[in-house]
Scaffold this motif. Sequence first.
Motif, short mmCIF file in Angstrom:
data_model
loop_
_atom_site.label_atom_id
_atom_site.label_comp_id
_atom_site.label_asym_id
_atom_site.label_seq_id
_atom_site.Cartn_x
_atom_site.Cartn_y
_atom_site.Cartn_z
N SER A 15 -9.21 1.10 -1.39
CA SER A 15 -9.45 -0.43 -1.07
C SER A 15 -10.78 -0.74 -0.41
N SER A 16 -11.14 0.34 0.65
CA SER A 16 -12.37 -0.23 1.15
C SER A 16 -13.48 0.07 0.32
N ALA A 34 0.91 -1.26 -0.14
CA ALA A 34 0.23 0.13 0.07
C ALA A 34 0.85 1.28 -0.25
N TYR A 86 -5.89 3.12 1.16
CA TYR A 86 -6.76 2.25 1.98
C TYR A 86 -8.16 2.72 1.76
#
Length: 70
Positions: free
Chosen positions: A37-38, A19, A34
């Motif tokens: 990604s979520s 990441a 992040y």
Amino acid sequence: MKPSARPSAPSSRRPLATAQDVAEYCGVPLATVYQWSSRGSGPKFIKVGRHLRARWADVEAWLDTQTIAA
């Protein structure tokens, strides 16, 4: 019992991007990666255990789709 021996061939694969690697490459904060990604946006990510990884080819392909006409 003898362990099965697999010939060790040199790997032509690049290591997966972390990441942090993706954040640095794209010039964005780690938190943004992040969030991508979520939310299911950004490049395709892979969960390796609890770690987030991406194939460099997927990062490049995603970046190609982000091109906008000026």
